[in-house]
Design an enzyme around this catalytic site. Structure first.
Site, PDB file in Angstrom:
ATOM      1  N   GLU A   1       0.827  -1.208   0.000  1.00 13.45           N
ATOM      2  CA  GLU A   1       0.000   0.000   0.000  1.00 13.45           C
ATOM      3  C   GLU A   1       0.861   1.257   0.000  1.00 13.45           C
ATOM      4  O   GLU A   1       0.509   2.257  -0.634  1.00 13.45           O
ATOM      5  CB  GLU A   1      -0.945  -0.013   1.207  1.00 13.45           C
ATOM      6  CG  GLU A   1      -2.043  -1.044   1.092  1.00 13.45           C
ATOM      7  CD  GLU A   1      -3.062  -0.947   2.209  1.00 13.45           C
ATOM      8  OE1 GLU A   1      -2.944  -0.029   3.037  1.00 13.45           O
ATOM      9  OE2 GLU A   1      -3.969  -1.791   2.258  1.00 13.45           O
TER      10      GLU A   1
ATOM     11  N   GLU B   1      14.177  -3.037  -3.346  1.00 14.68           N
ATOM     12  CA  GLU B   1      14.914  -3.253  -4.592  1.00 14.68           C
ATOM     13  C   GLU B   1      14.144  -4.086  -5.616  1.00 14.68           C
ATOM     14  O   GLU B   1      14.636  -4.315  -6.716  1.00 14.68           O
ATOM     15  CB  GLU B   1      16.257  -3.923  -4.302  1.00 14.68           C
ATOM     16  CG  GLU B   1      17.195  -3.049  -3.494  1.00 14.68           C
ATOM     17  CD  GLU B   1      18.616  -3.586  -3.420  1.00 14.68           C
ATOM     18  OE1 GLU B   1      19.556  -2.775  -3.519  1.00 14.68           O
ATOM     19  OE2 GLU B   1      18.783  -4.821  -3.273  1.00 14.68           O
TER      20      GLU B   1
ATOM     21  N   PRO C   1       0.836  -7.362 -10.228  1.00 17.30           N
ATOM     22  CA  PRO C   1       1.477  -7.692 -11.499  1.00 17.30           C
ATOM     23  C   PRO C   1       1.723  -6.477 -12.391  1.00 17.30           C
ATOM     24  O   PRO C   1       2.361  -6.595 -13.441  1.00 17.30           O
ATOM     25  CB  PRO C   1       0.467  -8.644 -12.159  1.00 17.30           C
ATOM     26  CG  PRO C   1      -0.857  -8.166 -11.656  1.00 17.30           C
ATOM     27  CD  PRO C   1      -0.606  -7.685 -10.243  1.00 17.30           C
TER      28      PRO C   1
ATOM     29  N   GLU D   1       3.545  -3.870 -11.693  1.00 21.20           N
ATOM     30  CA  GLU D   1       4.917  -3.375 -11.606  1.00 21.20           C
ATOM     31  C   GLU D   1       5.810  -4.000 -12.684  1.00 21.20           C
ATOM     32  O   GLU D   1       6.497  -3.277 -13.412  1.00 21.20           O
ATOM     33  CB  GLU D   1       5.461  -3.604 -10.197  1.00 21.20           C
ATOM     34  CG  GLU D   1       4.755  -2.725  -9.172  1.00 21.20           C
ATOM     35  CD  GLU D   1       5.163  -3.031  -7.748  1.00 21.20           C
ATOM     36  OE1 GLU D   1       5.860  -4.051  -7.528  1.00 21.20           O
ATOM     37  OE2 GLU D   1       4.799  -2.258  -6.845  1.00 21.20           O
TER      38      GLU D   1
END
Length: 386
Positions: A20, A270, A295, A297
């Site tokens: 979030e 990262e 998904p 990203e």
């Protein structure tokens, strides 16, 4: 605990999890940029969420934990910060805190709101508590029309609820991300194909490692970058990987050579940069009754994405990606190792298919952006009604 040096008359934005916090990043960045005179306090509920806020925003926001939802704790919290408004995310409904805010005339906004049918059935048993909480919000911005219908079923005011779209589409590659990408690339042997498996939970790794063992027979040069979701599992997963594979941990700061099978990202913040190294991505949490992870990203990097059967946290996103042929979903757990192995090998051997999936996924992201700005416009409108 609220720091005594914190400014008052703030805008409080709450995120309960790392996911979030990341989804809220474009919204908060726009808020800080377009309204520099406002003081923003970002609250979380977990140490990992706290770390993510500090990494993303440093001193640009005030940060503290949101107290438990009991009257003495929340009363002290609100008196210390005296907020103009509070912004909650997705399914965050805090009955006591919301009631106190309403009494104090603090503006309340729920953004990126979502409810499953299962949640609706559970909440209906507590309708005496939930309905007043929903009525306390000055506005509820839902991810989609089906989520809007569920909130109205539970008692949300139809005149104070609407669809904004999903904040999670509002992602972009920024300069700090580019720096992190460059840092990670320095550790890799650049000629190798890379499979990133993101945000894994208990049970996911057994499936992934079993499939990886089979994939290596056909694709011996494939590097697996494995990213567990929770830091407390890093050591356990490292031992699991080392049983059968040459494994290097990110924390060792060693270069990945041709003999390395697995690079375990035992680090925070990262993952998004790691996607830039990938040829294929698989989302964890979709094999272990967690409901999957975002998904969108990897879609930002035009990557082919494989997920397991359980993506119930992203129903609307999955519908769009599936309709546009932007994702591969393994629909049953039967022989899941073999099915996963088959799809990874297919994408590795057919780069044109992989590229098409990636392009389709990226187009879904581009088409659906804008929820952050709509949510921000509503927040500013509510504040100006003071």
């Amino acid at each position: 605990m609220v720091n005594s040096s914190f400014k008052k008359n703030t805008i409080i934005i709450h995120a309960s999890s790392v996911g979030e916090v990341l989804a809220l990043k474009p919204f908060v960045e726009k808020l800080l940029h377009q309204n520099p005179s406002l003081t923003v306090t970002f609250t979380t509920f977990t140490p990992t969420g706290s770390t993510q806020v500090i990494n993303l925003f440093t001193e640009r926001v005030q940060h503290c934990y949101l107290p438990f939802d009991c009257w003495p704790c929340t009363s002290v919290f609100l008196n210390a910060l005296q907020p103009k408004a509070m912004v909650f995310m997705e399914t965050e409904i805090w009955p006591n805190l919301l009631a106190q805010c309403k009494h104090k005339k603090i503006k309340l906004l729920l953004i990126n709101a979502r409810l499953s049918e299962k949640s609706v059935k559970s909440y209906r048993k507590l309708n005496w508590l939930i309905q007043p909480s929903l009525s306390a919000f000055d506005h509820i911005y839902c991810q989609s029309s089906d989520n809007l219908e569920r909130f109205i079923k539970l008692g949300a005011d139809i005149n104070k609820a609407s669809v904004s779209g999903n904040l999670k589409y509002d992602i972009s590659i920024n300069p700090s991300l580019a720096i992190k990408q460059k840092e990670l690339k320095q550790f890799l042997h650049h000629d190798r194909k890379v499979w990133v498996v993101a945000s894994t939970h208990q049970g996911d790794e057994d499936i992934i490692l079993s499939a990886f063992k089979q994939i290596k027979i056909t694709c011996p040069d494939l590097l697996l970058i494995l990213v567990p979701r929770h830091p407390e599992r890093f050591d356990t997963i490292a031992k699991l990987c080392q049983q059968n594979f040459n494994t290097i941990r990110r924390s060792q700061k060693l270069k990945i050579d041709t003999n390395t099978d697995i690079w375990l990202l035992d680090s925070l913040g990262e993952l998004l940069a790691a996607y830039s190294l990938a040829n294929i991505v698989t989302m964890g949490g979709s094999f272990s009754n967690i409901g999957g992870h975002n998904p969108l990203e990897p879609a930002l990097f035009k990557l082919p994405i494989i997920v397991g059967p359980d993506m119930h946290n992203f129903t609307e996103v999955m519908l769009q990606l599936t309709q546009q042929k932007g994702i591969i979903e393994l629909t049953h757990m039967n022989n899941i190792n073999e099915k996963l192995c088959e799809q990874v090998i297919k994408l590795l051997h057919n780069p044109e298919i992989a590229e098409q999936y990636g392009n389709n996924a990226f187009q879904v992201v581009q088409t659906n952006q804008g929820a952050s700005q709509r949510s921000l416009d509503k927040l500013i409108e509510l504040i100006n009604k003071f």
